[in-house]
Design a protein around this motif. Structure first.
Motif, PDB file in Angstrom:
ATOM      1  N   ARG A 109     159.151   0.828  78.421  1.00  0.00           N
ATOM      2  CA  ARG A 109     157.809   1.393  78.023  1.00  0.00           C
ATOM      3  C   ARG A 109     156.841   0.543  76.366  1.00  0.00           C
ATOM      4  O   ARG A 109     155.234   0.259  77.154  1.00  0.00           O
ATOM      5  N   LYS A 110     157.500  -0.539  76.490  1.00  0.00           N
ATOM      6  CA  LYS A 110     156.634  -1.750  75.369  1.00  0.00           C
ATOM      7  C   LYS A 110     156.002  -1.978  76.950  1.00  0.00           C
ATOM      8  O   LYS A 110     155.087  -3.091  76.123  1.00  0.00           O
ATOM      9  N   GLN A 111     156.930  -2.525  77.593  1.00  0.00           N
ATOM     10  CA  GLN A 111     155.763  -3.602  78.733  1.00  0.00           C
ATOM     11  C   GLN A 111     154.430  -2.713  79.302  1.00  0.00           C
ATOM     12  O   GLN A 111     154.241  -3.587  79.286  1.00  0.00           O
ATOM     13  N   LEU A 112     154.705  -1.661  79.079  1.00  0.00           N
ATOM     14  CA  LEU A 112     153.482  -1.107  80.006  1.00  0.00           C
ATOM     15  C   LEU A 112     152.313  -1.207  79.007  1.00  0.00           C
ATOM     16  O   LEU A 112     151.177  -1.397  79.488  1.00  0.00           O
ATOM     17  N   LEU A 113     152.496  -1.417  77.260  1.00  0.00           N
ATOM     18  CA  LEU A 113     151.472  -0.958  76.335  1.00  0.00           C
ATOM     19  C   LEU A 113     150.884  -2.762  76.618  1.00  0.00           C
ATOM     20  O   LEU A 113     150.164  -2.735  76.190  1.00  0.00           O
ATOM     21  N   HIS A 114     152.110  -3.617  75.987  1.00  0.00           N
ATOM     22  CA  HIS A 114     151.513  -4.908  76.490  1.00  0.00           C
ATOM     23  C   HIS A 114     150.785  -5.500  77.698  1.00  0.00           C
ATOM     24  O   HIS A 114     149.735  -5.869  77.403  1.00  0.00           O
ATOM     25  N   GLN A 115     150.901  -4.539  78.693  1.00  0.00           N
ATOM     26  CA  GLN A 115     149.900  -4.656  79.960  1.00  0.00           C
ATOM     27  C   GLN A 115     148.391  -4.199  79.671  1.00  0.00           C
ATOM     28  O   GLN A 115     147.665  -5.253  79.958  1.00  0.00           O
ATOM     29  N   LEU A 116     148.360  -3.163  78.621  1.00  0.00           N
ATOM     30  CA  LEU A 116     147.217  -2.624  78.150  1.00  0.00           C
ATOM     31  C   LEU A 116     146.358  -3.889  77.605  1.00  0.00           C
ATOM     32  O   LEU A 116     145.641  -3.798  77.568  1.00  0.00           O
ATOM     33  N   ALA A 117     147.223  -4.157  76.626  1.00  0.00           N
ATOM     34  CA  ALA A 117     146.524  -5.569  76.069  1.00  0.00           C
ATOM     35  C   ALA A 117     146.820  -6.775  76.566  1.00  0.00           C
ATOM     36  O   ALA A 117     145.675  -7.305  76.369  1.00  0.00           O
ATOM     37  N   VAL A 118     147.192  -6.720  77.712  1.00  0.00           N
ATOM     38  CA  VAL A 118     146.726  -8.280  78.664  1.00  0.00           C
ATOM     39  C   VAL A 118     145.981  -7.735  79.270  1.00  0.00           C
ATOM     40  O   VAL A 118     144.574  -9.013  79.826  1.00  0.00           O
ATOM     41  N   ASN A 119     145.496  -6.713  79.582  1.00  0.00           N
ATOM     42  CA  ASN A 119     144.066  -6.441  80.297  1.00  0.00           C
ATOM     43  C   ASN A 119     143.112  -6.639  79.908  1.00  0.00           C
ATOM     44  O   ASN A 119     141.959  -7.238  80.359  1.00  0.00           O
ATOM     45  N   TYR A 120     142.982  -6.437  78.550  1.00  0.00           N
ATOM     46  CA  TYR A 120     141.837  -6.302  77.964  1.00  0.00           C
ATOM     47  C   TYR A 120     141.701  -8.390  77.267  1.00  0.00           C
ATOM     48  O   TYR A 120     140.710  -8.685  77.274  1.00  0.00           O
ATOM     49  N   ARG A 121     143.076  -8.454  77.238  1.00  0.00           N
ATOM     50  CA  ARG A 121     142.906 -10.471  77.139  1.00  0.00           C
ATOM     51  C   ARG A 121     141.762 -11.041  78.074  1.00  0.00           C
ATOM     52  O   ARG A 121     141.251 -12.559  78.013  1.00  0.00           O
ATOM     53  N   ARG A 122     142.795 -10.650  79.598  1.00  0.00           N
ATOM     54  CA  ARG A 122     142.163 -11.268  80.938  1.00  0.00           C
ATOM     55  C   ARG A 122     140.410 -10.990  81.419  1.00  0.00           C
ATOM     56  O   ARG A 122     139.920 -11.443  81.501  1.00  0.00           O
ATOM     57  N   THR A 123     139.869  -9.830  80.490  1.00  0.00           N
ATOM     58  CA  THR A 123     138.099  -9.524  80.275  1.00  0.00           C
ATOM     59  C   THR A 123     137.766  -9.524  79.579  1.00  0.00           C
ATOM     60  O   THR A 123     136.631  -8.410  79.374  1.00  0.00           O
ATOM     61  N   TYR A 124     137.989  -9.829  78.040  1.00  0.00           N
ATOM     62  CA  TYR A 124     137.041  -9.443  77.264  1.00  0.00           C
ATOM     63  C   TYR A 124     135.631 -10.069  77.728  1.00  0.00           C
ATOM     64  O   TYR A 124     134.370  -9.748  76.720  1.00  0.00           O
ATOM     65  N   LEU A 125     136.156 -11.123  77.533  1.00  0.00           N
ATOM     66  CA  LEU A 125     134.288 -12.239  77.915  1.00  0.00           C
ATOM     67  C   LEU A 125     133.693 -11.000  79.198  1.00  0.00           C
ATOM     68  O   LEU A 125     132.475 -11.461  78.686  1.00  0.00           O
ATOM     69  N   LEU A 126     134.563  -9.850  80.072  1.00  0.00           N
ATOM     70  CA  LEU A 126     133.137  -9.116  80.497  1.00  0.00           C
ATOM     71  C   LEU A 126     132.115  -8.615  79.501  1.00  0.00           C
ATOM     72  O   LEU A 126     131.348  -7.978  80.265  1.00  0.00           O
ATOM     73  N   GLY A 127     132.930  -7.839  78.671  1.00  0.00           N
ATOM     74  CA  GLY A 127     132.449  -7.474  77.781  1.00  0.00           C
ATOM     75  C   GLY A 127     132.675  -5.876  77.729  1.00  0.00           C
ATOM     76  O   GLY A 127     133.215  -5.955  78.052  1.00  0.00           O
ATOM     77  N   ASP A 128     132.008  -5.009  76.721  1.00  0.00           N
ATOM     78  CA  ASP A 128     132.667  -3.926  75.985  1.00  0.00           C
ATOM     79  C   ASP A 128     132.740  -3.144  77.452  1.00  0.00           C
ATOM     80  O   ASP A 128     133.433  -2.058  77.620  1.00  0.00           O
ATOM     81  N   GLU A 129     131.459  -2.953  78.304  1.00  0.00           N
ATOM     82  CA  GLU A 129     131.565  -1.642  79.188  1.00  0.00           C
ATOM     83  C   GLU A 129     132.979  -1.957  80.081  1.00  0.00           C
ATOM     84  O   GLU A 129     132.922  -0.997  80.568  1.00  0.00           O
ATOM     85  N   ILE A 130     132.935  -3.026  79.998  1.00  0.00           N
ATOM     86  CA  ILE A 130     133.683  -3.494  81.866  1.00  0.00           C
ATOM     87  C   ILE A 130     134.692  -2.720  80.731  1.00  0.00           C
ATOM     88  O   ILE A 130     135.255  -2.033  81.379  1.00  0.00           O
ATOM     89  N   ASN A 131     134.991  -3.249  80.253  1.00  0.00           N
ATOM     90  CA  ASN A 131     136.417  -2.580  79.241  1.00  0.00           C
ATOM     91  C   ASN A 131     136.513  -1.573  79.325  1.00  0.00           C
ATOM     92  O   ASN A 131     137.541  -0.647  78.648  1.00  0.00           O
ATOM     93  N   ILE A 132     135.716  -0.791  78.622  1.00  0.00           N
ATOM     94  CA  ILE A 132     135.735   0.706  78.449  1.00  0.00           C
ATOM     95  C   ILE A 132     135.999   1.485  79.882  1.00  0.00           C
ATOM     96  O   ILE A 132     137.350   1.910  80.090  1.00  0.00           O
ATOM     97  N   TYR A 133     134.942   0.757  81.211  1.00  0.00           N
ATOM     98  CA  TYR A 133     135.322   1.652  82.305  1.00  0.00           C
ATOM     99  C   TYR A 133     137.397   1.079  82.499  1.00  0.00           C
ATOM    100  O   TYR A 133     138.045   1.997  82.612  1.00  0.00           O
ATOM    101  N   GLY A 134     137.175   0.212  82.318  1.00  0.00           N
ATOM    102  CA  GLY A 134     138.943  -0.136  82.409  1.00  0.00           C
ATOM    103  C   GLY A 134     139.618   0.296  81.827  1.00  0.00           C
ATOM    104  O   GLY A 134     140.905   0.464  82.263  1.00  0.00           O
TER     105      GLY A 134
END
Length: 386
Positions: A312-337
């Motif tokens: 369960r912790k790893q699933l939540l950690h993955q949410l954070a990892v996804n954001y760190r991989r894509t945050y420079l693409l902007g909020d719009e992309i990250n909202i959809y992700g």
């Protein structure tokens, strides 16, 4: 000592501050505007096209040797000989089979590999006699995942190890890992790892405790460990994707019965400061982290009735990892992700308990359940999940 104490205090303070801010947001925020997973998926495909994710295959397993070592190699002419000699010179009583996959190299990697193979066949390769079999496969360029998959098509070892062509096994690594795996009956034995720069200077260490580990304590890297062949015979790395090593966290580790760790360095990897993790920060291709996450979670969902707090912790950690991989693409992309992956998370969230889950992870779960992107973004700051 003062510096380390100050660093620890600053990290704790930062976590507390972000945690308080997120708690306030989540408590007072109303119902968030939700985007359906289907709508989010369409928008992500406009940013970067979806490619089918496959993590299933079938290997022919015939364990003639104790360990099969798979080395994917692409344009590694500077490193491949040192890597091969590091394997050949292992002092071990276990029998080894080395398989190099030349992944369509445009430099001399293939020629050097063929020369080393010829030297082995003629008995001229320096070898401490653990290495009993050596094969070179030349293939079209398909990336590291495709090369590793080629090496998995036929498994001739009771155990399997991966080694990148620009990395080196430490002396005695095979003997220590194999003895630990066999004596404990572990599905995976993993040692500690060092990161080195181009000059061979150690710039980081990733250490394990010695003894039994939870599967989720294992590193996500494919290297530095030995796997029972049975674990990998139906698993494949997702081809055409960055971050393909994530397959271990969701398609292998949740189904492992026993793992053993070693506190000794068994592997040195070359730190590539221009690697995928750096390239991805500004590339639309980083969107594939959302596609990959949902595919791997779907694989796990189909095979798992319930799972541990660590998963369960790893699933939540993955949410954070996804954001760190894509945050420079902007909020719009990250909202959809966020909303695309959220559907998969909600499908799994009832299968694992909260007992022992850290406070910040509980907040991240609440943000996902509520569909609160702003709180999710606040909680996904890098400092919180180091």
């Amino acid at each position: 000592m003062i510096y380390l104490a100050l660093k620890k205090f600053m990290k704790f303070s930062m976590r507390a501050a972000f945690g308080c801010a997120a708690s306030v947001r989540l408590f007072f925020s109303g119902k968030s505007s939700h985007i359906s997973g289907e709508e989010a998926f369409k928008k992500l495909c406009e940013a970067y096209p979806f490619k089918e994710v496959s993590v299933v295959g079938e290997s022919f397993v015939s364990p003639e040797y104790d360990l099969q070592i798979i080395v994917p190699a692409y344009n590694a002419e500077k490193y491949i000989e040192k890597c091969v000699l590091g394997i050949a010179e292992q002092e071990t009583g276990f029998s080894l089979r080395l398989v190099i996959i030349d992944d369509g190299s445009t430099d001399n990697t293939g020629k050097i590999s063929d020369r080393l193979l010829k030297e082995f066949n003629e008995g001229r390769l320096k070898n401490n006699r653990g290495l009993k079999s050596f094969r070179v496969i030349h293939s079209e360029n398909g990336g590291a995942a495709a090369a590793r998959n080629k090496g998995l098509e036929k498994i001739s070892g009771r155990y399997v190890m991966f080694c990148d062509a620009d990395d080196v096994l430490a002396k005695g690594a095979v003997e220590r890992l194999m003895k630990a795996a066999i004596s404990s009956g572990a599905d995976i034995a993993e040692g500690s790892i060092s990161a080195v720069d181009e000059k061979g200077k150690v710039c980081d260490r990733f250490m394990h405790k010695s003894g039994e580990l939870s599967p989720m304590e294992l590193f996500g890297y494919p290297f530095g460990k030995v796997f029972k062949a049975e674990l990998l015979k139906n698993i494949r790395f997702p081809e055409g994707y960055w971050f393909e090593d994530s397959v271990f966290k969701y398609c292998v580790y949740p189904f492992v019965k026993r793992c053993i760790g070693l506190d000794e360095i068994v592997y040195s990897y070359l730190r590539n400061y221009g690697g995928v993790s750096k390239q991805s920060l500004k590339s639309p291709r980083a969107v594939t982290t959302f596609y990959l996450t949902t595919a791997l979670w779907q694989y796990m969902a189909e095979r798992t009735g319930s799972f541990s707090m660590e998963i369960r912790k790893q699933l939540l950690h993955q949410l954070a990892v996804n954001y760190r991989r894509t945050y420079l693409l902007g909020d719009e992309i990250n909202i959809y992700g966020f909303f695309y992956v959220r559907e998969s998370y909600l499908n799994l969230s009832g299968r694992g308990g909260f007992k022992g889950l850290p406070f910040l992870y509980r907040l991240l779960d609440r943000a996902a359940v509520k569909g609160d992107f702003k709180s999710y973004k606040l909680l996904c700051r890098k400092e919180l999940y180091l």
